[in-house]
Design an enzyme around this catalytic site. Structure first.
Site, short mmCIF file in Angstrom:
data_model
loop_
_atom_site.label_atom_id
_atom_site.label_comp_id
_atom_site.label_asym_id
_atom_site.label_seq_id
_atom_site.Cartn_x
_atom_site.Cartn_y
_atom_site.Cartn_z
N ASP A 106 10.52 14.83 11.16
CA ASP A 106 9.83 14.78 9.87
C ASP A 106 8.33 14.97 10.08
OD1 ASP A 106 9.54 14.65 7.13
OD2 ASP A 106 9.57 12.46 7.05
N VAL B 95 0.81 -1.22 0.00
CA VAL B 95 0.00 0.00 0.00
C VAL B 95 0.85 1.27 0.00
CG1 VAL B 95 -1.98 -1.08 1.11
CG2 VAL B 95 -0.21 -0.05 2.53
N SER C 13 5.28 2.69 -0.76
CA SER C 13 6.68 2.33 -0.96
C SER C 13 7.52 3.58 -1.06
CB SER C 13 6.86 1.48 -2.23
OG SER C 13 6.48 2.22 -3.38
N GLY C 14 8.79 3.42 -0.76
CA GLY C 14 9.75 4.51 -0.85
C GLY C 14 11.14 3.95 -0.95
N ALA C 15 12.13 4.84 -0.89
CA ALA C 15 13.51 4.41 -1.07
C ALA C 15 13.99 3.51 0.06
CB ALA C 15 14.42 5.63 -1.18
N TYR C 16 13.41 3.68 1.26
CA TYR C 16 13.93 2.98 2.41
C TYR C 16 12.94 2.01 3.05
CZ TYR C 16 17.99 6.02 2.29
OH TYR C 16 19.14 6.66 1.90
N ALA C 17 11.74 1.95 2.55
CA ALA C 17 10.76 1.05 3.17
C ALA C 17 9.59 0.78 2.23
CB ALA C 17 10.24 1.64 4.49
N ASP C 18 8.94 -0.34 2.48
CA ASP C 18 7.68 -0.68 1.80
C ASP C 18 6.67 -1.04 2.88
OD1 ASP C 18 8.31 -0.86 -1.25
OD2 ASP C 18 9.97 -1.93 -0.28
N VAL C 19 5.42 -0.67 2.65
CA VAL C 19 4.37 -0.97 3.61
C VAL C 19 3.30 -1.84 2.95
CG1 VAL C 19 2.55 -0.02 5.09
CG2 VAL C 19 4.74 1.14 4.92
#
Length: 461
Positions: free
Chosen positions: A135, A26, A28-34
């Site tokens: 952040d 649901v 995603s990014g450079a350092y994590a996926d959810v």
């Protein structure tokens, strides 16, 4: 058939799939996926956050363990982490966020106040526990179906720890940070007093603004240092989105497993200083834009002011396209940065490298907050000011008269929560999730740049 990508390795981890059904990604990014998941034992919805950066994972786990039980912080149920595998955090699943609330518009004053009170409570809880989130933005304040706002995505968070912290988590009941804080009960007891009262009981406050920051400064400079930062922006894009709905507590035993990580050293950073390259640009405090590595919870307070301004107007306060443009927009509103407006600013690392022509008539925050009441403008002004020492703490703002005057904050049950389908693209127009490069040199072609053998100077009209 090609082997699955690394970001989908969660499907092949038997210790996870034995307890959870992985429904789909649901965010995603450079350092994590959810991923959305379901707990097999009771069918409860969860968010499975697979973090590809070990340092970010360590910090997020540590922060959420310390904040366990906080009403307005996302719940960490458990985590999975073994050698040569990414950490997977099992979080409560929340269906939407404050960015969606802002995006739908039409938020009444009573609703705005309740969202603000919940956000302040979350930030106050962090700061009393010596956690700087770094952040804060609308997309990182998640919202449950019943209107409870919870702060999430602690991958950039920093925790005050003892000098000599070696980056290893010991296998015991208390975390390194918790043990460090426990060794200074007199300071912690003072800070804990800040949460004994909220805005309903302002006369019972135990610490003044100056005393609050004095305690923080003493702990930072005399007994603590921050853990070493990477010289990189850690930005997860949408990975903080969609994390909740269940209310089960963390089983103490689930968080006692040992894990280790290597704290990456930064050249010339013997004391483990912070990095200025953190946060999402639109919400980044000016001291960070000027390269400060000696800052504290005040950077969160600036960010919170920007969040509140956006909540009040449905528009970003300072939508900069680069770090220099970000500073330029701030100066055009707040005026010139000098010793008079910000004592000590010449000591900032990049203060002498970037200069702006004198602004004779700054527009002022009032112009950025049209149709807002004087009390609303005052609230933002108490956070969005140059001098970090003059920014109001979250605890102080919880006691602001704005929240005790009619219209009062509505009950949480009366908040209108927007619905977002799982997997829907949550990128907002204008780039809430767009960081771009931290180097602005590509944008300096039309600017007056003076270079020397060892430095450069930029003057912006």
């Amino acid at each position: 058939m090609d082997p699955p990508a690394k970001s989908w390795s969660i499907h092949m981890r038997s210790e996870i799939t034995a307890k959870y059904d992985v429904i789909g990604r649901v965010g995603s990014g450079a350092y994590a996926d959810v991923y959305e998941g379901r707990r097999r034992s009771d069918g409860a919805a969860v968010a499975l956050k697979e973090v590809h950066d070990s340092q970010s994972a360590s910090r997020e786990i540590e922060a959420l363990r310390i904040l366990k039980g906080s009403q307005n912080v996302v719940v960490l149920h458990e985590f999975f982490w073994r050698e040569d595998e990414d950490a997977v955090l099992v979080l409560e699943f929340l269906g939407t966020d404050l960015a969606a609330v802002i995006g739908k518009g039409g938020v009444g004053v009573g609703e705005v106040k309740r969202w603000m009170v919940q956000a302040l409570s979350a930030v106050d809880e962090c700061h009393r526990n010596m956690i700087v989130h770094r952040d804060l933005k609308p997309a990182n304040f998640l919202v449950s179906d019943d209107g409870v706002l919870k702060l999430a995505d602690f991958g950039q968070a920093r925790i005050l720890v003892e000098c000599g912290f070696d980056g290893h988590q010991e296998d015991d009941d208390a975390s390194n940070s918790e043990r460090s804080l426990q060794q200074h009960p007199e300071a912690i007891s003072q800070l804990d007093n800040l949460n004994q009262t909220e805005h309903e009981n302002p006369d019972q406050r135990t610490l003044s603004h100056e005393e609050y920051f004095r305690v923080l400064d003493e702990m930072k400079t005399k007994s603590y240092s921050y853990d070493t930062d990477k010289e990189a922006n850690i930005h997860d894009g949408n990975t903080s989105c969609l994390a909740t709905c269940t209310t089960s507590d963390i089983d103490d035993e689930l968080c006692k497993g040992s894990f280790t990580y290597e704290a990456e050293e930064v050249g010339g950073n013997e004391l483990g200083c912070l990095t200025s390259c953190v946060g999402t640009r639109w919400f980044r405090a000016p001291e960070l834009l000027y390269g400060s590595t000696d800052y504290g919870v005040e950077v969160d307070l600036w960010s919170l002011g920007c969040v509140f301004a956006e909540l009040l107007t449905s528009k970003p306060l300072f939508p900069g396209t680069s770090d220099v443009d970000q500073l330029s927009r701030i100066v055009s509103v707040l005026g010139n940065i000098n010793e008079e407006t910000w004592p000590g600013c010449p000591k900032l690392p990049d203060y002498g490298k970037i200069s702006f022509f004198k602004v004779e008539n700054p527009s002022g925050l009032e112009a950025c907050l049209p149709n807002c009441t004087p009390d609303e403008v005052s609230l933002v002004k108490r956070l969005v000011c140059y001098d970090p020492d003059k920014r109001a703490t979250a605890m102080e703002l919880l006691q602001d008269k704005y929240f005790s005057e009619v219209p009062l904050p509505v009950p949480v049950s009366e908040l209108r929560v927007p619905l977002i389908s799982i997997g829907q693209d949550k990128d907002r127009p204008g780039g809430h999730n767009e960081m771009g490069s931290d180097s602005d040199l590509e944008e300096f072609r039309t600017l007056n740049i003076t270079t020397t053998d060892s430095d450069f100077s930029i003057q912006i009209p």
